[in-house]
Design a protein around this motif. Structure first.
Motif, PDB file in Angstrom:
ATOM      1  N   ASP A  96      12.081   1.233   4.298  1.00 37.87           N
ATOM      2  CA  ASP A  96      11.781   1.208   2.867  1.00 37.87           C
ATOM      3  C   ASP A  96      11.510  -0.210   2.348  1.00 37.87           C
ATOM      4  N   PRO A  97      10.597  -0.961   2.942  1.00 36.29           N
ATOM      5  CA  PRO A  97      10.400  -2.352   2.489  1.00 36.29           C
ATOM      6  C   PRO A  97       9.630  -2.447   1.177  1.00 36.29           C
ATOM      7  N   THR A  98       9.974  -3.449   0.388  1.00 31.18           N
ATOM      8  CA  THR A  98       9.187  -3.793  -0.804  1.00 31.18           C
ATOM      9  C   THR A  98       9.166  -5.313  -0.918  1.00 31.18           C
ATOM     10  N   TRP A  99       8.057  -5.852  -1.389  1.00 30.68           N
ATOM     11  CA  TRP A  99       7.903  -7.312  -1.479  1.00 30.68           C
ATOM     12  C   TRP A  99       8.615  -7.853  -2.714  1.00 30.68           C
ATOM     13  N   SER A 100       9.045  -9.093  -2.611  1.00 33.05           N
ATOM     14  CA  SER A 100       9.499  -9.792  -3.813  1.00 33.05           C
ATOM     15  C   SER A 100       8.259 -10.089  -4.664  1.00 33.05           C
TER      16      SER A 100
ATOM     17  N   VAL B 251       5.714   4.334   8.646  1.00 32.67           N
ATOM     18  CA  VAL B 251       5.777   4.886   7.288  1.00 32.67           C
ATOM     19  C   VAL B 251       6.044   3.774   6.263  1.00 32.67           C
ATOM     20  N   SER B 252       6.036   4.144   4.988  1.00 30.89           N
ATOM     21  CA  SER B 252       6.473   3.293   3.866  1.00 30.89           C
ATOM     22  C   SER B 252       5.744   1.956   3.739  1.00 30.89           C
ATOM     23  N   PRO B 253       4.425   1.944   3.663  1.00 31.74           N
ATOM     24  CA  PRO B 253       3.738   0.659   3.495  1.00 31.74           C
ATOM     25  C   PRO B 253       3.948   0.065   2.097  1.00 31.74           C
ATOM     26  N   SER B 254       3.895  -1.250   2.029  1.00 35.54           N
ATOM     27  CA  SER B 254       3.982  -1.957   0.742  1.00 35.54           C
ATOM     28  C   SER B 254       3.040  -3.152   0.804  1.00 35.54           C
ATOM     29  N   TRP B 255       2.144  -3.241  -0.169  1.00 43.56           N
ATOM     30  CA  TRP B 255       1.109  -4.286  -0.161  1.00 43.56           C
ATOM     31  C   TRP B 255       1.648  -5.545  -0.826  1.00 43.56           C
ATOM     32  N   SER B 256       1.447  -6.669  -0.165  1.00 42.24           N
ATOM     33  CA  SER B 256       1.950  -7.949  -0.679  1.00 42.24           C
ATOM     34  C   SER B 256       1.301  -8.312  -2.004  1.00 42.24           C
ATOM     35  N   PRO B 257       2.077  -8.871  -2.940  1.00 40.09           N
ATOM     36  CA  PRO B 257       1.473  -9.331  -4.190  1.00 40.09           C
ATOM     37  C   PRO B 257       0.485 -10.476  -3.973  1.00 40.09           C
ATOM     38  N   LYS B 258       0.580 -11.161  -2.829  1.00 44.46           N
ATOM     39  CA  LYS B 258      -0.400 -12.201  -2.519  1.00 44.46           C
ATOM     40  C   LYS B 258      -1.708 -11.590  -2.025  1.00 44.46           C
ATOM     41  N   GLY B 259      -1.664 -10.331  -1.613  1.00 44.70           N
ATOM     42  CA  GLY B 259      -2.888  -9.592  -1.321  1.00 44.70           C
ATOM     43  C   GLY B 259      -3.332  -9.532   0.122  1.00 44.70           C
ATOM     44  N   GLU B 260      -2.704 -10.315   0.997  1.00 47.66           N
ATOM     45  CA  GLU B 260      -3.243 -10.393   2.355  1.00 47.66           C
ATOM     46  C   GLU B 260      -2.450  -9.631   3.402  1.00 47.66           C
TER      47      GLU B 260
ATOM     48  N   SER C 134      -3.677  -2.654  -3.303  1.00 45.98           N
ATOM     49  CA  SER C 134      -3.812  -4.116  -3.259  1.00 45.98           C
ATOM     50  C   SER C 134      -3.787  -4.653  -4.693  1.00 45.98           C
ATOM     51  N   PRO C 135      -3.389  -5.915  -4.873  1.00 40.61           N
ATOM     52  CA  PRO C 135      -3.270  -6.455  -6.237  1.00 40.61           C
ATOM     53  C   PRO C 135      -4.577  -6.393  -7.041  1.00 40.61           C
ATOM     54  N   ASP C 136      -5.732  -6.480  -6.351  1.00 40.06           N
ATOM     55  CA  ASP C 136      -7.004  -6.396  -7.083  1.00 40.06           C
ATOM     56  C   ASP C 136      -7.428  -4.948  -7.330  1.00 40.06           C
ATOM     57  N   GLY C 137      -6.657  -3.996  -6.843  1.00 38.06           N
ATOM     58  CA  GLY C 137      -6.935  -2.584  -7.093  1.00 38.06           C
ATOM     59  C   GLY C 137      -8.089  -2.020  -6.287  1.00 38.06           C
ATOM     60  N   LYS C 138      -8.616  -2.787  -5.325  1.00 38.00           N
ATOM     61  CA  LYS C 138      -9.801  -2.334  -4.599  1.00 38.00           C
ATOM     62  C   LYS C 138      -9.470  -1.591  -3.302  1.00 38.00           C
ATOM     63  N   LYS C 139      -8.293  -1.840  -2.786  1.00 43.09           N
ATOM     64  CA  LYS C 139      -7.935  -1.214  -1.514  1.00 43.09           C
ATOM     65  C   LYS C 139      -6.574  -0.544  -1.607  1.00 43.09           C
ATOM     66  N   MET C 140      -6.341   0.368  -0.688  1.00 42.37           N
ATOM     67  CA  MET C 140      -5.076   1.093  -0.687  1.00 42.37           C
ATOM     68  C   MET C 140      -4.617   1.259   0.761  1.00 42.37           C
ATOM     69  N   ALA C 141      -3.328   1.098   0.979  1.00 39.17           N
ATOM     70  CA  ALA C 141      -2.756   1.480   2.271  1.00 39.17           C
ATOM     71  C   ALA C 141      -1.956   2.752   2.029  1.00 39.17           C
ATOM     72  N   PHE C 142      -1.958   3.645   2.986  1.00 45.62           N
ATOM     73  CA  PHE C 142      -1.217   4.896   2.827  1.00 45.62           C
ATOM     74  C   PHE C 142      -0.840   5.433   4.202  1.00 45.62           C
TER      75      PHE C 142
ATOM     76  N   TYR D  64       1.453  -6.477   8.719  1.00 41.61           N
ATOM     77  CA  TYR D  64       0.051  -6.480   9.145  1.00 41.61           C
ATOM     78  C   TYR D  64      -0.734  -7.379   8.203  1.00 41.61           C
ATOM     79  N   ASN D  65      -1.513  -8.283   8.781  1.00 45.16           N
ATOM     80  CA  ASN D  65      -2.350  -9.173   7.983  1.00 45.16           C
ATOM     81  C   ASN D  65      -3.758  -8.592   7.905  1.00 45.16           C
ATOM     82  N   VAL D  66      -4.215  -8.279   6.681  1.00 46.83           N
ATOM     83  CA  VAL D  66      -5.505  -7.601   6.522  1.00 46.83           C
ATOM     84  C   VAL D  66      -6.692  -8.548   6.747  1.00 46.83           C
ATOM     85  N   ARG D  67      -6.436  -9.846   6.785  1.00 49.37           N
ATOM     86  CA  ARG D  67      -7.524 -10.793   7.044  1.00 49.37           C
ATOM     87  C   ARG D  67      -7.683 -11.063   8.538  1.00 49.37           C
ATOM     88  N   SER D  68      -6.539 -11.279   9.188  1.00 49.18           N
ATOM     89  CA  SER D  68      -6.622 -11.612  10.619  1.00 49.18           C
ATOM     90  C   SER D  68      -6.532 -10.372  11.499  1.00 49.18           C
ATOM     91  N   TYR D  69      -6.283  -9.206  10.890  1.00 49.93           N
ATOM     92  CA  TYR D  69      -6.148  -7.945  11.640  1.00 49.93           C
ATOM     93  C   TYR D  69      -5.037  -8.014  12.675  1.00 49.93           C
TER      94      TYR D  69
END
Lengths: 190, 399
Positions: B355-359, B314-323, B276-284, B340-345
């Motif tokens: 192979d997705p990656t965020w802009s 497979v292949s998760p990518s965390w949004s630069p917006k963080g959610e 995650s952008p704040d470095g506190k969480k990880m998806a794997f 997947y939205n980590v706030r609304s689950y």
């Protein structure tokens, strides 16, 4: 008295028979001992080349029987073993092939095996590299259980990067989900 | 890089961003009409890049009033919402572009500025203007000033390439005969860490320095080291590696020392970390339940739970917006990008691809299909996507 004569005759016959047997087998034992020495020397050399421990040489003793074995120890090709989608457990056919490989490696102690794990194109490269590694190491574990030194087995994973078949269907994918066996002597990939 | 230092920029952007023409997060097919008027000496590379950028954004309809002798009123009637004037001048190797963005509904100027640059840097200048227009329209930052990195599978090997998404151009930075995979740009954009098969057929992590054009091995464990992802501070990478021969675990490698420490260990395959952008969480990705799925890990507590809902994810990518986290999910035999939205689950399937990656602005997804490299907005109805390049592309990474 007659009984004593008969007993002595039987003893004499037995003695002659044993002596003849000894004559016949004498040269073979010598030959076998020479062959064993040669095999031991070869095994030691192989162990030095590959950096394998002495147990490699021990494996060879019961199997070294002369020139016939030299040709039997040419670098062989074995069929690939195959896996189900997203699986790495060994099927019965895979176990049979691995058992043959184990016998060959016991016969030929200077042979080093590289097991290449491969996957089909589905999934991510990253997951497939880990899965290919699992597939290669599952085969390695089986061979080690059959008495092959782990130092003689190298495992690598290509993931989905080296397909055998390029069509996008199950028949093709099934061919690509495989362990491939490469034998060599010397340093190989070390 | 020196050229970029010479790239003199005088940006005077109007501070008024109050009006938003498009809510990029709401599904809509209506495009914003942009009328482009070029005055003075036109810099061809600037013009081509600007128009390509606006096309790749996919939310604009372009009008060229000068070509048809149309007035502002006429082009407004034709459907234009904004009138962009670009007044260019060139003196030797130097160029200057003054731009104005006018709202045709009320005649107000919503953005303006002057760019001075070397002619050879016209592409970068055009990206700036395109990103200004995007910001005027959506209220969000643009994305074309940052490069993406990816791997191209070509005859005989693998190319590590830098991709200018807006300009639809790419440049090879290195070529390898053996597989090179999973490149990741450092937070400062100056280094690429990637996984490369060495001469012993084992994968290690290598670092490519874009300034010095040097490459060196940085991390190596007992098995294939793959899927590197930079920690937000740029000092180390999370990756999939082996502390024992049996299983791939999530590890952390300090780039300066090469020291490795475990993050997630188990008896299953653990790979593809994304932080995650704040470095506190990880998806794997883990196959701890039999098949690969995406899990979310709290790095401070070590607790993790499954967030993907497919059969094979497979292949998760965390949004630069963080959610949000996107990943590739096997649906009906083909891969689709899921979100997947980590706030609304909550989660949903977006469109076919892997192979997705965020802009960098979190509004678009760059991804791969079997026939090329694609881009699609995350939101809105753009299932078809825009193919940027044909060919066999792998592991794009854009931050």
């Amino acid at each position: 008295m007659r009984k004593v004569v008969v007993f002595l005759s039987v003893l004499a016959l037995l003695a002659i028979g044993c002596a003849q047997t000894g004559k016949k087998t004498g040269p073979s034992v010598k030959q076998e001992a020479t062959a064993t020495k040669q095999a031991e020397a070869k095994a030691e050399k192989g162990a030095k080349e590959t950096g394998a421990p002495e147990e490699v040489a021990k494996e060879t003793k019961p199997y070294a029987t002369g020139e016939a074995e030299t040709s039997a120890c040419e670098l062989k090709r074995f069929p690939n073993i195959h896996f189900d989608f997203d699986k790495y457990d060994l099927k019965p056919e895979a176990r049979r092939i691995l058992t043959e490989i184990a016998e060959y490696m016991k016969r030929c102690p200077d042979v080093i095996l590289t097991i290449e794990g491969h996957c089909d194109e589905r999934g991510s490269n990253e997951y497939n590299l880990a899965l290919g590694w699992k597939r290669a190491n599952e085969a390695k574990r089986f061979l080690v259980a059959l008495g092959i030194s782990p130092d003689r087995i190298i495992t690598v994973s290509y993931g989905e990067e080296r397909p055998l078949c390029f069509e996008h269907n199950e028949a093709c994918w099934a061919k690509n989900r495989r362990d491939h066996f490469v034998f060599c002597r010397g340093q190989c990939l070390r | 890089m020196k050229k970029w230092l010479l790239f003199l920029l005088f940006l005077m952007v109007s501070p008024v961003w109050a009006k938003v023409y498009v809510d990029i997060t709401s599904p809509s097919s209506a495009r914003i009409g942009i009328a482009l008027r070029y005055d003075g000496l036109s810099v061809k590379a600037f013009r081509n890049t600007l128009e390509r950028d606006l096309m790749v954004y996919g939310i604009f309809a372009l009008y060229h009033p000068m070509e048809y002798g149309m007035t502002k009123e006429e082009v407004k009637v034709a459907g234009a919402d904004l009138y962009v004037t670009l007044d260019s001048s060139v003196l030797g190797n130097n160029a200057k572009v003054a731009y104005t963005v006018e709202d045709l509904s009320d005649g107000s100027v919503v953005a303006e500025g002057v760019l001075s640059f070397e002619v050879s840097q016209a592409v970068g200048a055009a990206h700036k203007v395109a990103d200004v227009i995007y910001k005027v329209v959506t209220g969000n930052d643009g994305m074309f000033e940052r490069r993406a990195v990816a791997v191209r599978k070509v005859s005989g090997g693998y190319e590590l390439v830098l991709v200018d998404v807006g300009a639809m151009k790419y440049k090879r930075v290195a070529f390898f005969k053996r597989p090179a995979l999973s490149p990741a740009l450092s937070p400062d954009g100056k280094r690429i860490v990637f996984s490369l098969m060495n001469e012993k057929k084992d994968f290690d992590l290598y670092l490519y320095d874009l300034e010095n054009k040097t490459i060196r091995k940085v991390c190596s464990t007992l098995g294939p080291d793959t899927a590197p992802e930079w920690a937000p501070d740029g000092k180390g990478v999370y990756f999939s590696g082996y502390l024992s021969e049996n299983n791939a675990d999530i590890l952390y490698c300090d780039i300066a020392t090469g020291k490795v420490k475990p993050i997630v260990r188990g008896i299953s395959i653990e790979t593809s970390p994304t932080v995650s952008p704040d470095g506190k969480k990880m998806a794997f990705v883990s196959d701890r339940e039999g098949s690969p799925h995406v899990y979310l890990l709290d790095l401070s507590t070590g607790l993790s739970y499954k967030i993907s809902s497919g059969r094979y994810d497979v292949s998760p990518s965390w949004s630069p917006k963080g959610e949000e986290v996107v990943y590739a999910s096997l649906v009906n035999g083909g891969f689709h990008i899921s979100l997947y939205n980590v706030r609304s689950y909550t989660g949903r399937v977006l469109f076919p691809g892997k192979d997705p990656t965020w802009s960098p602005n979190g509004d678009y997804i760059l991804y791969v299909r079997s026939d090329g490299l694609y881009i699609s907005p995350v939101y809105g109805s753009s299932g078809s996507g825009l193919r940027l390049f044909v060919g066999k592309w792998l592991n794009p990474y854009w931050r």
